[in-house]
Design a protein around this motif. Structure first.
Motif, PDB file in Angstrom:
ATOM      1  N   LEU A  10       0.798  -1.226   0.000  1.00 52.05           N
ATOM      2  CA  LEU A  10       0.000   0.000   0.000  1.00 52.05           C
ATOM      3  C   LEU A  10       0.833   1.279   0.000  1.00 52.05           C
ATOM      4  N   ILE A  11       2.022   1.260   0.608  1.00 46.45           N
ATOM      5  CA  ILE A  11       2.790   2.499   0.703  1.00 46.45           C
ATOM      6  C   ILE A  11       3.651   2.709  -0.539  1.00 46.45           C
ATOM      7  N   SER A  12       3.931   3.973  -0.841  1.00 43.08           N
ATOM      8  CA  SER A  12       4.804   4.332  -1.954  1.00 43.08           C
ATOM      9  C   SER A  12       6.250   4.343  -1.469  1.00 43.08           C
ATOM     10  N   PRO A  13       7.226   4.373  -2.385  1.00 41.04           N
ATOM     11  CA  PRO A  13       8.622   4.492  -1.958  1.00 41.04           C
ATOM     12  C   PRO A  13       8.866   5.706  -1.062  1.00 41.04           C
TER      13      PRO A  13
ATOM     14  N   LEU B  25       7.145 -10.899  -2.166  1.00 45.60           N
ATOM     15  CA  LEU B  25       5.814 -10.784  -2.761  1.00 45.60           C
ATOM     16  C   LEU B  25       5.404  -9.335  -2.993  1.00 45.60           C
ATOM     17  N   SER B  26       5.972  -8.418  -2.204  1.00 43.12           N
ATOM     18  CA  SER B  26       5.612  -7.001  -2.350  1.00 43.12           C
ATOM     19  C   SER B  26       6.596  -6.233  -3.231  1.00 43.12           C
ATOM     20  N   GLY B  27       7.584  -6.934  -3.806  1.00 48.10           N
ATOM     21  CA  GLY B  27       8.504  -6.304  -4.743  1.00 48.10           C
ATOM     22  C   GLY B  27       9.708  -5.628  -4.126  1.00 48.10           C
ATOM     23  N   TYR B  28       9.990  -5.889  -2.857  1.00 49.53           N
ATOM     24  CA  TYR B  28      11.114  -5.253  -2.173  1.00 49.53           C
ATOM     25  C   TYR B  28      12.336  -6.168  -2.079  1.00 49.53           C
TER      26      TYR B  28
END
Length: 243
Positions: free
Chosen positions: A94-97, A182-185
């Motif tokens: 949900l949060i942006s960079p 899973l969240s792309g980090y």
């Protein structure tokens, strides 16, 4: 290399050496000490590269302290950790960079507050589950998962603390890595940064074996928390300025 200079990589390894040595002595600390320093060096070093390093460290510590492990106590914290993983994954999606720095700063300062708050919860099933969820949530997003779980072990003996917390952190680290992937980090860059910094874990772990009965952890605690507070405030300010 991976957006970092050679000097930054050297400093990152030194920060990880200090944190790994501290955790080898006290049972936790690589997140509390190393994460704020790494953030000040470069935010790209967090959270996944440090979580990968922490996973390696907990494996080494669990092997060293396996004789003191009491798995019955750890299972409740691990159950809570699964809930923390899900909540952390939702937060990261949900949060942006830009929002990440804001959340990072808030959670770092929350960890400092927990460490200095004087809370002394009992070591029981309910508190273990709550601490496990909070530690995994914080550890996934900031790589600082030590303060909540450390609260319930603060009155226990050293070998038990190091063994049980290592067992919890090992499982929690895999939970965190799952949520980060899973969240792309967690990707190629993060794996490369881990490869460039894991020597710090090995050196810090070896040093801790020589200092385990000599390092004055309580004397260092104010310094460690001070560093964390400065980095948490810096992240909070940067996050607010980017909104």
């Amino acid at each position: 290399m991976f957006d970092l200079s050679v000097a930054q990589l050297v400093l990152a390894n030194l920060a990880i050496i200090a944190g790994a040595c501290l955790q080898g002595v006290a049972g936790y600390g690589i997140g509390t000490l190393s994460a704020p320093l790494l953030f000040l060096i470069s935010p790209v070093l967090l959270p996944a590269p440090l979580v990968l390093n922490a996973t390696l460290l907990t494996i080494l510590m669990l092997i060293r302290n396996r004789g003191a492990l009491e798995i019955q106590q750890v299972r409740f914290a691990i159950g809570g950790g699964f809930v923390g993983m899900i909540l952390a994954g939702i937060t990261l999606v949900l949060i942006s960079p830009k929002g990440f720095e804001l959340v990072f700063g808030i959670l770092i300062l929350a960890g400092v507050a927990l460490s200095v708050g004087g809370l002394k919860p009992r070591l029981n099933a309910r508190n273990s589950a709550v601490a496990g969820a909070a530690s995994t949530y914080m550890g996934t997003i900031t790589a600082v998962g030590g303060p909540p779980i450390a609260l319930i072990y603060q009155n226990e003996k050293g070998p038990l603390v190091r063994a049980n917390m290592s067992a919890f952190f090992l499982v929690a680290s895999f939970f965190s890595l799952t949520a980060l992937a899973l969240s792309g980090y967690l990707g190629i860059r993060e794996l490369g940064l881990f490869a460039a910094t894991f020597p710090g874990v090995l050196i810090g772990f070896l040093l801790s074996g020589k200092l385990v009965n000599r390092m004055p952890f309580e004397g260092l605690r104010p310094i460690i928390l001070g560093i964390a507070a400065v980095a948490g405030t810096a992240a909070l300010v940067r996050g607010l300025m980017s909104l």
